[in-house]
Write an enzyme that holds these catalytic residues in place. Structure first.
Site, mmCIF file in Angstrom:
data_model
loop_
_atom_site.group_PDB
_atom_site.id
_atom_site.type_symbol
_atom_site.label_atom_id
_atom_site.label_comp_id
_atom_site.label_asym_id
_atom_site.label_seq_id
_atom_site.Cartn_x
_atom_site.Cartn_y
_atom_site.Cartn_z
ATOM 1 N N GLN A 8 -21.921 -6.979 8.427
ATOM 2 C CA GLN A 8 -20.747 -7.256 8.692
ATOM 3 C C GLN A 8 -19.800 -6.401 7.480
ATOM 4 O O GLN A 8 -20.413 -6.534 6.413
ATOM 5 C CB GLN A 8 -20.242 -8.891 8.367
ATOM 6 C CG GLN A 8 -21.046 -9.550 9.553
ATOM 7 C CD GLN A 8 -20.275 -9.482 10.802
ATOM 8 O OE1 GLN A 8 -19.318 -8.490 11.047
ATOM 9 N NE2 GLN A 8 -20.528 -10.257 12.020
ATOM 10 N N CYS A 56 -7.633 3.669 -1.568
ATOM 11 C CA CYS A 56 -7.396 2.743 -0.384
ATOM 12 C C CYS A 56 -7.660 1.318 -0.965
ATOM 13 O O CYS A 56 -8.436 1.058 -1.401
ATOM 14 C CB CYS A 56 -8.330 2.991 0.746
ATOM 15 S SG CYS A 56 -8.145 1.710 1.972
ATOM 16 N N GLU A 93 -32.878 -7.978 19.131
ATOM 17 C CA GLU A 93 -32.033 -6.824 18.980
ATOM 18 C C GLU A 93 -32.709 -5.525 19.416
ATOM 19 O O GLU A 93 -33.843 -5.461 19.507
ATOM 20 C CB GLU A 93 -32.036 -6.642 17.294
ATOM 21 C CG GLU A 93 -31.236 -5.503 16.973
ATOM 22 C CD GLU A 93 -29.831 -5.471 17.318
ATOM 23 O OE1 GLU A 93 -29.517 -4.366 17.835
ATOM 24 O OE2 GLU A 93 -29.024 -6.263 17.371
ATOM 25 N N ASN A 133 -24.099 -13.135 19.028
ATOM 26 C CA ASN A 133 -23.087 -12.213 18.100
ATOM 27 C C ASN A 133 -23.097 -10.827 18.866
ATOM 28 O O ASN A 133 -23.447 -10.025 18.314
ATOM 29 C CB ASN A 133 -23.511 -12.277 16.800
ATOM 30 C CG ASN A 133 -22.598 -11.492 15.844
ATOM 31 O OD1 ASN A 133 -21.379 -11.405 16.326
ATOM 32 N ND2 ASN A 133 -22.975 -10.959 14.956
ATOM 33 N N CYS A 154 0.826 -1.341 0.089
ATOM 34 C CA CYS A 154 -0.003 0.107 0.011
ATOM 35 C C CYS A 154 0.639 1.350 -0.068
ATOM 36 O O CYS A 154 1.708 1.392 1.115
ATOM 37 C CB CYS A 154 -1.058 0.092 1.276
ATOM 38 S SG CYS A 154 -1.913 1.601 1.343
ATOM 39 N N CYS A 193 -16.163 -11.128 17.955
ATOM 40 C CA CYS A 193 -15.402 -10.196 17.019
ATOM 41 C C CYS A 193 -14.167 -9.719 18.050
ATOM 42 O O CYS A 193 -13.376 -8.723 17.813
ATOM 43 C CB CYS A 193 -16.188 -8.756 16.826
ATOM 44 S SG CYS A 193 -16.810 -7.851 17.983
ATOM 45 N N CYS A 198 -3.936 -0.075 8.874
ATOM 46 C CA CYS A 198 -3.605 -1.622 8.442
ATOM 47 C C CYS A 198 -2.335 -1.952 8.964
ATOM 48 O O CYS A 198 -1.378 -1.838 8.316
ATOM 49 C CB CYS A 198 -3.807 -1.918 6.963
ATOM 50 S SG CYS A 198 -5.648 -1.695 6.125
ATOM 51 N N CYS A 235 -1.136 6.683 6.262
ATOM 52 C CA CYS A 235 -2.108 5.797 6.868
ATOM 53 C C CYS A 235 -1.558 4.644 7.490
ATOM 54 O O CYS A 235 -0.755 3.954 6.565
ATOM 55 C CB CYS A 235 -2.933 5.658 5.910
ATOM 56 S SG CYS A 235 -4.648 4.465 6.665
#
Length: 374
Positions: A211, A87, A261, A305, A3, A332, A14, A11
């Site tokens: 997601q 990006c 939810e 989740n 990148c 996550c 990542c 940046c």
């Protein structure tokens, strides 16, 4: 993956950029296994990889620069815009849309919000691309001052980007680091984006959660179904169900599935999907997923989740007392997953699998299959 933004130091989002992908994946699996070392009986399935680049279906772009030369990307240390239109982790369809968005900002004279000066209108542009290439485009403004100009030039934007299915203005008037506000003004005929995953077309409304990696989302839903199908549960709860991804993929003849939810918007989207697809036996309720089990008889299986904070000690203990035979926990955050499993000592960790939701980062998504002893 390489990148130019990362190499230039503009940046660093990542943090694993440049690390061979096989090494990234192996390290994530090792870290997850170490966090769950208290469960040596678990069988770890092969990790589910992602494309290394072009995997993000969302672009959350901070707007900086000037009306005539806007930047779309992030802010530097001085709170000035850094343009990241190229990006590489963004889906190609998002990258190709960004020049037209920048041109529209200039045409509609949308002044980027200057944080140090507290001046300007346009704060962020939020884009989502569906698997079929359609777009949801949201302009986050400080006020309605520019709304008339946006309406005036919508036709030009649609001509430049005919893939737009949902177009909105979101109002976020406060001077703080909040991505979006609560008020949404829909400028398109449609107010949901169709997110096709497998045989189910989910509906995503502005501000709703889906997601970020569509291929991995489909993999999560498929894995949950593969684990539960041989067990043939007659009753299933999908806690923290969002727009209903797990619940709708777990539906089967004779099976009662309930999705819970807190977001009314997400529940409305889930109900719309079930209605349009004619999926029987699935209902959705607005409520506190963490407390749903209070006073209720245990179902045969539960899918959870939760957000990064996990279930928390109280909700995990509640599930422990309720006692469903099977729990599928999609996490996550393996750190909070480990804490939650410790609060459910009656459950064995039978199988686990890492899903690489965010290549080039240390983020790990881990799905686990839990069975109650006895």
């Amino acid at each position: 993956m390489e990148c130019a933004y990362f190499s230039a130091g503009v940046c660093r989002s990542c943090e694993l950029m440049g690390v061979p992908y096989s090494a990234q994946l192996a390290a994530k699996v090792a870290d997850a296994q170490a966090l769950l070392a208290a469960h040596p009986e678990a069988v770890w399935r092969d990790a589910a990889p992602s494309p290394e680049d072009g995997f993000r279906n969302k672009a959350k772009m901070v707007v900086g620069g000037t009306v005539d030369e806007p930047t779309l990307g992030i802010l530097d240390g001085a709170q000035r815009g850094v343009d990241l239109r190229g990006c590489g982790v963004l889906a190609p369809g998002l990258r190709t849309a960004l020049p037209a968005i920048a041109a529209f900002i200039t045409r509609a004279r949308l002044e980027p919000y200057d944080i140090p000066a507290r001046r300007g209108e346009l704060k962020n542009v939020l884009l989502t691309e569906s698997p079929d290439g359609e777009l949801m485009v949201r302009f986050v403004l400080r006020s309605t001052e520019a709304l008339a100009r946006i309406r005036k030039h919508v036709a030009a934007l649609r001509e430049a980007l005919p893939r737009i299915a949902v177009l909105t203005v979101n109002l976020q008037p406060e001077h703080k680091a909040v991505l979006e506000g609560v008020q949404e003004i829909v400028l398109s005929d449609a107010d949901t984006l169709a997110m096709r995953t497998g045989d189910v077309v989910l509906h995503l409304r502005p501000g709703g959660f889906f997601q970020t990696n569509t291929a991995i989302a489909a993999g999560l839903y498929a894995q949950a179904a593969a684990w539960l199908e041989p067990l043939a549960p007659a009753t299933v709860w999908d806690l923290y169900c969002g727009v209903g991804g797990f619940a709708l993929h777990l539906a089967a003849p004779g099976r009662a599935v309930v999705g819970i939810e807190t977001s009314e918007t997400a529940v409305a989207s889930a109900r719309l999907t079930a209605q349009e697809a004619g999926i029987p036996g699935v209902t959705f309720e607005v409520g506190d997923a963490g407390a749903y089990a209070i006073g209720r008889e245990a179902p045969d299986a539960v899918v959870v989740n939760p957000p990064r904070r996990g279930l928390g000690a109280e909700s995990a203990a509640l599930l422990e007392r309720t006692g469903p035979a099977t729990i599928v926990y999609s996490s996550c955050n393996p750190v909070t997953l480990a804490k939650d499993l410790a609060a459910m000592p009656s459950y064995d960790l039978v199988e686990a699998r890492l899903f690489d939701m965010f290549p080039q980062t240390r983020h790990a998504e881990v799905m686990t299959l839990l069975r109650r002893r006895g």
